[in-house]
Motif scaffolding. Structure first.
Motif, mmCIF file in Angstrom:
data_model
loop_
_atom_site.group_PDB
_atom_site.id
_atom_site.type_symbol
_atom_site.label_atom_id
_atom_site.label_comp_id
_atom_site.label_asym_id
_atom_site.label_seq_id
_atom_site.Cartn_x
_atom_site.Cartn_y
_atom_site.Cartn_z
ATOM 1 N N ALA A 110 100.598 38.680 53.660
ATOM 2 C CA ALA A 110 101.684 39.967 53.209
ATOM 3 C C ALA A 110 102.723 39.940 54.434
ATOM 4 C CB ALA A 110 100.992 41.041 52.948
ATOM 5 N N MET A 115 112.315 45.097 47.505
ATOM 6 C CA MET A 115 111.594 43.910 48.600
ATOM 7 C C MET A 115 112.474 43.106 48.910
ATOM 8 S SD MET A 115 108.063 43.967 46.043
ATOM 9 C CE MET A 115 107.586 42.443 46.693
ATOM 10 N N VAL A 121 108.138 45.618 56.197
ATOM 11 C CA VAL A 121 108.170 45.182 54.802
ATOM 12 C C VAL A 121 106.682 45.560 54.299
ATOM 13 C CG1 VAL A 121 108.214 42.824 53.838
ATOM 14 C CG2 VAL A 121 109.928 43.531 55.813
ATOM 15 N N PRO A 179 107.021 36.968 53.635
ATOM 16 C CA PRO A 179 108.467 37.501 53.817
ATOM 17 C C PRO A 179 109.138 36.763 54.608
ATOM 18 C CG PRO A 179 107.051 39.564 53.590
ATOM 19 C CD PRO A 179 106.154 38.362 53.714
ATOM 20 N N SER A 182 111.561 48.007 41.957
ATOM 21 C CA SER A 182 110.869 47.667 43.051
ATOM 22 C C SER A 182 110.969 46.312 43.779
ATOM 23 C CB SER A 182 109.317 47.941 42.640
ATOM 24 O OG SER A 182 109.025 47.003 41.911
ATOM 25 N N GLY A 227 105.287 49.099 45.287
ATOM 26 C CA GLY A 227 104.149 48.996 44.185
ATOM 27 C C GLY A 227 103.734 50.130 43.782
ATOM 28 N N TYR A 263 113.020 42.074 53.009
ATOM 29 C CA TYR A 263 112.799 40.877 53.444
ATOM 30 C C TYR A 263 114.236 40.250 54.198
ATOM 31 C CZ TYR A 263 109.163 39.912 50.095
ATOM 32 O OH TYR A 263 107.985 40.040 49.042
ATOM 33 N N THR A 305 106.590 47.206 50.744
ATOM 34 C CA THR A 305 105.835 46.676 49.677
ATOM 35 C C THR A 305 104.720 47.632 48.941
ATOM 36 O OG1 THR A 305 106.175 44.242 50.609
ATOM 37 C CG2 THR A 305 104.515 44.409 48.841
#
Length: 220
Positions: A128, A200, A167, A132, A196, A175, A204, A171
């Protein structure tokens, strides 16, 4: 990084509802639609990296589909260790289950299961954070190979780990936002999901810019 901007920039575009609405509808197409949605979000990433004055793009079906497929390949390769471990563990578990096993063997399988779960948890968090950076490097360089340039990707994370932790937080928050559209039924759900993803993509791009700026300062 501007955490709040990632959530508000969409509404600064006068055509945001049309842009988000179109990609949301396209996302309903099985498989291809999801690839287009991912590619569209990475187009947001690219525009943020390029410091485009209007980071929210229109849908470019062919280009977004290509970016989305590349993102799928990158994500698939980075997730291979988990897939391979799961395959090996599944085979071992089925062999043990198919035979009369001693308590020692069952205890060993329980320990292995715990270790595998711990590995998946740790590797999932690492993914995770790293993915990115891989996506940012891919769109910035315009080359699929850049997503697998581990030295560059890990270098981005090392240069500004804080940005990529932001980030990760973003995320998580995105979510939580995505399912809220169910309150407004199906149309609301697909809109909030597309929104959403746009959030993200912006994060990034911001993280990539923050990391490259830090690398430049350290190099200088």
């Amino acid at each position: 990084m501007d955490f709040g901007l990632a959530f508000s920039y969409v509404f600064q575009d006068k055509d945001w509802l049309r842009k988000v609405g179109i990609v949301a509808l396209i996302s309903l197409i099985p498989i291809l639609g999801q690839l287009v949605l991912i590619g569209w979000s990475l187009n947001v990433t690219k525009r943020v990296i390029d410091r485009h004055p209007e980071p929210l793009p229109d849908v470019d079906f062919g280009g977004d589909l290509g970016r989305g497929f590349s993102a799928f390949v990158i994500g698939f390769v980075y997730s291979l260790p988990i897939t391979l471990f799961a395959l090996v563990f599944g085979i071992l578990d089925s062999i043990v289950a198919g035979q009369s096993s001693s308590d020692a063997v069952r205890t060993m399988m329980a320990i292995l299961s715990l270790c595998f779960g711990l590995f998946v948890f740790i590797y999932g968090i690492a993914m995770a954070i790293v993915l990115p950076a891989a996506y940012g490097n891919y769109v910035a360089k315009g080359s699929l190979g850049a997503g697998f340039a581990l030295g560059e990707v890990f270098g981005l994370v090392r240069a500004n780990i804080g940005a990529y932790l932001i980030v990760l937080l973003g995320t998580f928050v995105a979510g939580l936002i995505a399912p809220l559209g169910t309150i407004l039924c199906i149309i609301g759900a697909i809109l909030t999901y597309a929104y959403s993803v746009a959030v993200m993509g912006h994060l990034y791009g911001q993280a990539y810019n923050a990391a490259t700026q830090n690398k430049a300062v350290l190099a200088g």
